[in-house]
Design a protein around this motif. Structure first.
Motif, PDB file in Angstrom:
ATOM      1  N   LYS A 144       0.852  -1.193   0.000  1.00 38.24           N
ATOM      2  CA  LYS A 144       0.000   0.000   0.000  1.00 38.24           C
ATOM      3  C   LYS A 144       0.888   1.242   0.000  1.00 38.24           C
ATOM      4  CE  LYS A 144      -3.490   2.525   2.682  1.00 38.24           C
ATOM      5  NZ  LYS A 144      -4.374   2.534   3.855  1.00 38.24           N
ATOM      6  N   ILE A 145       0.644   2.120  -0.960  1.00 39.17           N
ATOM      7  CA  ILE A 145       1.392   3.369  -1.093  1.00 39.17           C
ATOM      8  C   ILE A 145       0.441   4.523  -0.853  1.00 39.17           C
ATOM      9  CG2 ILE A 145       2.769   4.811  -2.641  1.00 39.17           C
ATOM     10  CD1 ILE A 145       3.395   2.214  -4.222  1.00 39.17           C
ATOM     11  N   SER A 146       0.827   5.439   0.025  1.00 38.52           N
ATOM     12  CA  SER A 146      -0.028   6.579   0.344  1.00 38.52           C
ATOM     13  C   SER A 146       0.721   7.881   0.119  1.00 38.52           C
ATOM     14  CB  SER A 146      -0.508   6.511   1.801  1.00 38.52           C
ATOM     15  OG  SER A 146      -1.362   5.398   1.994  1.00 38.52           O
ATOM     16  N   CYS A 147      -0.033   8.947  -0.095  1.00 38.18           N
ATOM     17  CA  CYS A 147       0.580  10.253  -0.298  1.00 38.18           C
ATOM     18  C   CYS A 147      -0.279  11.347   0.319  1.00 38.18           C
ATOM     19  CB  CYS A 147       0.773  10.533  -1.779  1.00 38.18           C
ATOM     20  SG  CYS A 147       1.654  12.085  -2.128  1.00 38.18           S
ATOM     21  N   ILE A 148       0.355  12.196   1.102  1.00 35.22           N
ATOM     22  CA  ILE A 148      -0.306  13.377   1.662  1.00 35.22           C
ATOM     23  C   ILE A 148       0.059  14.564   0.780  1.00 35.22           C
ATOM     24  CG2 ILE A 148      -0.478  14.922   3.651  1.00 35.22           C
ATOM     25  CD1 ILE A 148       0.200  12.535   5.435  1.00 35.22           C
ATOM     26  N   GLY A 149      -0.899  15.031   0.011  1.00 39.16           N
ATOM     27  CA  GLY A 149      -0.670  16.153  -0.895  1.00 39.16           C
ATOM     28  C   GLY A 149      -0.701  15.727  -2.357  1.00 39.16           C
ATOM     29  N   ASN A 188      -0.396  -0.952  -9.204  1.00 38.97           N
ATOM     30  CA  ASN A 188      -1.854  -1.107  -9.129  1.00 38.97           C
ATOM     31  C   ASN A 188      -2.446   0.109  -8.422  1.00 38.97           C
ATOM     32  OD1 ASN A 188      -4.509  -1.823  -8.772  1.00 38.97           O
ATOM     33  ND2 ASN A 188      -4.065  -3.892  -8.037  1.00 38.97           N
ATOM     34  N   SER A 189      -3.165   0.927  -9.161  1.00 44.68           N
ATOM     35  CA  SER A 189      -3.689   2.172  -8.586  1.00 44.68           C
ATOM     36  C   SER A 189      -4.682   1.922  -7.457  1.00 44.68           C
ATOM     37  CB  SER A 189      -4.339   3.023  -9.684  1.00 44.68           C
ATOM     38  OG  SER A 189      -5.408   2.323 -10.298  1.00 44.68           O
ATOM     39  N   LYS A 190      -5.245   0.737  -7.404  1.00 48.73           N
ATOM     40  CA  LYS A 190      -6.185   0.424  -6.322  1.00 48.73           C
ATOM     41  C   LYS A 190      -5.480   0.280  -4.976  1.00 48.73           C
ATOM     42  CE  LYS A 190      -9.642   0.435  -9.108  1.00 48.73           C
ATOM     43  NZ  LYS A 190     -10.553   1.614  -9.089  1.00 48.73           N
ATOM     44  N   ASP A 191      -4.154   0.144  -5.007  1.00 54.79           N
ATOM     45  CA  ASP A 191      -3.361   0.055  -3.780  1.00 54.79           C
ATOM     46  C   ASP A 191      -2.745   1.393  -3.403  1.00 54.79           C
ATOM     47  OD1 ASP A 191      -3.818  -2.694  -3.517  1.00 54.79           O
ATOM     48  OD2 ASP A 191      -2.126  -3.182  -4.835  1.00 54.79           O
ATOM     49  N   ILE A 192      -3.153   2.453  -4.085  1.00 52.26           N
ATOM     50  CA  ILE A 192      -2.595   3.781  -3.858  1.00 52.26           C
ATOM     51  C   ILE A 192      -3.667   4.699  -3.278  1.00 52.26           C
ATOM     52  CG2 ILE A 192      -1.526   5.799  -4.955  1.00 52.26           C
ATOM     53  CD1 ILE A 192      -0.353   3.808  -7.020  1.00 52.26           C
ATOM     54  N   TYR A 193      -3.313   5.370  -2.177  1.00 51.39           N
ATOM     55  CA  TYR A 193      -4.270   6.210  -1.458  1.00 51.39           C
ATOM     56  C   TYR A 193      -3.690   7.619  -1.332  1.00 51.39           C
ATOM     57  CZ  TYR A 193      -6.633   1.875  -0.181  1.00 51.39           C
ATOM     58  OH  TYR A 193      -7.308   0.678  -0.235  1.00 51.39           O
ATOM     59  N   VAL A 194      -4.529   8.622  -1.558  1.00 49.25           N
ATOM     60  CA  VAL A 194      -4.076  10.012  -1.473  1.00 49.25           C
ATOM     61  C   VAL A 194      -5.054  10.831  -0.636  1.00 49.25           C
ATOM     62  CG1 VAL A 194      -2.937   9.889  -3.728  1.00 49.25           C
ATOM     63  CG2 VAL A 194      -5.292  10.759  -3.573  1.00 49.25           C
ATOM     64  N   THR A 195      -4.532  11.909  -0.104  1.00 48.71           N
ATOM     65  CA  THR A 195      -5.390  12.889   0.556  1.00 48.71           C
ATOM     66  C   THR A 195      -4.824  14.274   0.281  1.00 48.71           C
ATOM     67  OG1 THR A 195      -6.539  13.445   2.623  1.00 48.71           O
ATOM     68  CG2 THR A 195      -4.187  12.960   2.787  1.00 48.71           C
ATOM     69  N   ASP A 196      -5.650  15.284   0.484  1.00 47.46           N
ATOM     70  CA  ASP A 196      -5.226  16.657   0.258  1.00 47.46           C
ATOM     71  C   ASP A 196      -6.148  17.569   1.064  1.00 47.46           C
ATOM     72  OD1 ASP A 196      -3.461  18.067  -2.260  1.00 47.46           O
ATOM     73  OD2 ASP A 196      -4.852  19.355  -1.179  1.00 47.46           O
TER      74      ASP A 196
END
Length: 263
Positions: free
Chosen positions: A2-7, A24-32
């Motif tokens: 799982k890869i996450s990004c703040i911003g 796999n974009s389904k394993d990628i989580y972002v927030t802003d």
């Protein structure tokens, strides 16, 4: 994984957009903090948007911090108690040393990175550094993730401010050079749109020749500069107007600003 990004701003968005294409974009989580922008990014790239920094780092293996240096304190105040020692936190905040990141969140383990805007087209030059608490396997995985956006090299952290000056800020200097070349072409009669193409392709091809030939830039310059020809007249004009000194000063000033940001 799982890869996450703040911003999801200019740099974070460019990096994560490239990552979404390779993994796999389904394993990628972002927030802003701008939820509309974050949701639009997630929809465009097929990844997941979540509403909070706390939520986005939950169970993530690699967490990217794509926030400006002045906002790091606020972000860490929110998430520092939720960071797991198993997670790898990757910061792209200019000028902020790993020791300072660790002061924000003592439990966390960090990789420091410096990408550039060329990540938007998968041609970034990204430098990464870490301390001994990051394993070789973890660093290799981080480099593999970042390779989605371009070339990645590991450097000693003492060089990161220099990297910021050369490749972090460097694209702006190159864009100015392209713009100036195009202005000159227009002055000499070439239509504006065509001038940009000629100037940009000339820079692109010249850069590729340096990288692929392995020859010294000075030797390549000499190969174009014929005796009593057109090119030497241009070279002389650049020298008379302090071209090299201006470039050296530009990179040095960007480097010095990066150093000051870390204090």
């Amino acid at each position: 994984m799982k890869i996450s990004c703040i911003g999801t701003g200019a740099m974070g968005g460019a990096i994560m957009s490239a990552v979404c294409k390779k993994f796999n974009s389904k394993d990628i989580y972002v927030t802003d903090k701008n939820s509309d922008m974050g949701k639009a990014f997630a929809e465009k790239n097929g990844c997941n948007f979540v509403n909070s920094n706390k939520e986005v780092i939950k169970d993530a293996d690699y967490v990217f911090l794509a926030v400006k240096p002045q906002f790091l304190g606020d972000v860490f105040a929110e998430i520092k108690n939720d960071i797991s020692e198993k997670q790898v936190i990757i910061s792209m905040a200019a000028g902020i040393a790993i020791s300072k990141l660790e002061a924000f969140a003592p439990k966390a383990r960090f990789i420091r990175m410096m990408p550039n805007v060329c990540a938007q087209i998968g041609e970034a030059m990204t430098a990464v550094s870490c301390n001994s608490n990051i394993s070789k396997e973890e660093m290799n995985t981080a480099k593999e993730i970042l390779s989605a956006a371009g070339k990645v090299e590991e450097v000693p952290e003492r060089l990161m401010d220099c990297v910021t000056g050369v490749s972090g800020s460097g694209p702006a200097f190159v864009f100015m050079f392209i713009e100036a070349m195009a202005d000159a072409a227009v002055r000499c009669g070439m239509p504006r749109n065509q001038a940009y193409i000629y100037a940009a392709q000339t820079v692109k091809g010249s850069a590729a020749l340096v990288l692929e030939s392995g020859k010294h830039p000075g030797a390549l310059k000499d190969s174009v500069t014929s005796p009593a020809g057109t090119t030497i007249e241009g070279v002389a004009a650049l020298e008379a107007n302090g071209f090299r000194h201006s470039v050296i000063e530009a990179v040095t000033k960007a480097y010095e600003k990066s150093v000051s940001l870390g204090k």
